[in-house]
Design an enzyme around this catalytic site. Sequence first.
Site, PDB file in Angstrom:
ATOM      1  N   THR A  28       0.812  -1.220   0.000  1.00 28.33           N
ATOM      2  CA  THR A  28       0.000   0.000   0.000  1.00 28.33           C
ATOM      3  C   THR A  28       0.843   1.267   0.000  1.00 28.33           C
ATOM      4  O   THR A  28       0.338   2.354  -0.289  1.00 28.33           O
ATOM      5  CB  THR A  28      -0.921   0.037   1.236  1.00 28.33           C
ATOM      6  N   CYS A  32       2.181   2.828   9.468  1.00 29.83           N
ATOM      7  CA  CYS A  32       1.187   2.926  10.552  1.00 29.83           C
ATOM      8  C   CYS A  32       1.866   2.794  11.907  1.00 29.83           C
ATOM      9  O   CYS A  32       3.003   2.333  12.018  1.00 29.83           O
ATOM     10  CB  CYS A  32       0.140   1.805  10.430  1.00 29.83           C
ATOM     11  N   ASP A 434      17.375  13.119  50.482  1.00 27.92           N
ATOM     12  CA  ASP A 434      16.172  13.864  50.845  1.00 27.92           C
ATOM     13  C   ASP A 434      15.535  13.253  52.092  1.00 27.92           C
ATOM     14  O   ASP A 434      15.369  12.019  52.189  1.00 27.92           O
ATOM     15  CB  ASP A 434      15.181  13.821  49.684  1.00 27.92           C
TER      16      ASP A 434
END
Length: 479
Positions: A28, A32, A434
Amino acid sequence: MDDDTCYRAVQSRDARFDGWFFTAVRTTGIYCRPSCPAITPQRRNVSFHPSAAAAQRAGYRACKRCRPDASPGSPEWNVRGDLAGRALRLIADGVVDRDGVPGLAARLGYSERQIHRTLVAEVGAGPIALARAQRAQTARVLLETTDLPITDVAFAAGFASVRQFNDTVRAVFATTPGGLRASRRSDRAPESGVIALRLPYREPIQLPSLLEFLGAHAVPGLESYVDGVFTRVLHAPSGPALVSVTPGDGAVHCRVRLTHTRDLVAVVARVRHLLDLDADPVAVDATLGADPALALPVRKRPGLRSPGSVDGFETAVRTIVGQQISVAGACTVLGRVVAAHGRRAFDGEPWQLFPSAEELAAVDPAAMPMPRSRAAAVQGVAAAFADGALTLDPGVDRAQTRAALLALPGVGPWTMNYLMMRATADPDVLLDADLGVRRSAADLGVDLGDGRPGWAPWRSYATYHLWAHMYSDVWRIAG
């Protein structure tokens, strides 16, 4: 991924692989995304390409049904800090459109030939082809969402001529620019001056929590968070831009107002970085959830993102100002800085741009509404940005940037690591120093002494999971 694995993903129409690769069908001439709903082509008729640009370079045009060029970006480049990863992030920000391949080479510190060779080997297309594919997608967005004359769309999307624009649209979409405009998906007329976008992402995602995080850190005049909509003004290459984002059905709904439409590519790239929309949450959750200590937090918050930044300098100043004070207090101080030293973004509107590095470098530290030592640190960072000694964006060399940050007065390891996580999109930063992270780790029985190599390369996401575990209102405390 090998070709057989790719084909199995196509057979199952697995949307998790959208953006990882593209399927081209020889019979084609169309390419896609893996989740395309069309009938699955036979294996002997397909080939697989690592980027939309590579498929276009091979002579394939985009599927009109699944719109593969609009799929999320490959998450591989969020992880990699090598030349290819840095180059792709800069191309996504529009550097090639603005400065050409020589400008890209100057940013990366490599020759144009080396960059081209590396990108062709990694993603099947060089920088010009990658930028061309991005321009084509930008042109389609402008044609479908604005009333700009088609000639203006051509130059706004970054094309050098109308002929180049027409040829590219026909090659990529198998239609004319007028055909794209006639095939608008919405019957609603575009709002004047506003570009409405759908920004795709991979499921799952904790999008409301992410917007709450941004809203909790909103600086008055610069940002707002009202009724689930986060809005902010930012510096785009050609002038101010105003962006509003809100959760949508399978995509982030984004509304953009630009000083010049040619800034669309850069603004979209920065919003995607801010929201971490190109992440692969399945891979992140699989790695972190494999640790029994993190399994429950990951199950509670699948798809938790690591928020990014739209401006590295702004993020650096915000991080320094926010040291050792509450988020609310930092927002108040930053709002005063913006009001005093920023400038009006749009005439007759309250939005204020964050001060530039040059503007803050010229401010007397005594005039800043913060302790003198912190003001001096802000001014030092501003001077480093103003003279080009420091840059913070996803295209930087991460090792060099860490060293440059630590060389600045007032920037310690925590600040450096937080900026690497937010401003450079490094997904593998564990903020093990932290206090909140350490408390959470202790509660979960996790020893952070070894840096948790088993969580790599997703330790930034682990940091947010640890914050979320410790604080019920994580976004008002963490970061």
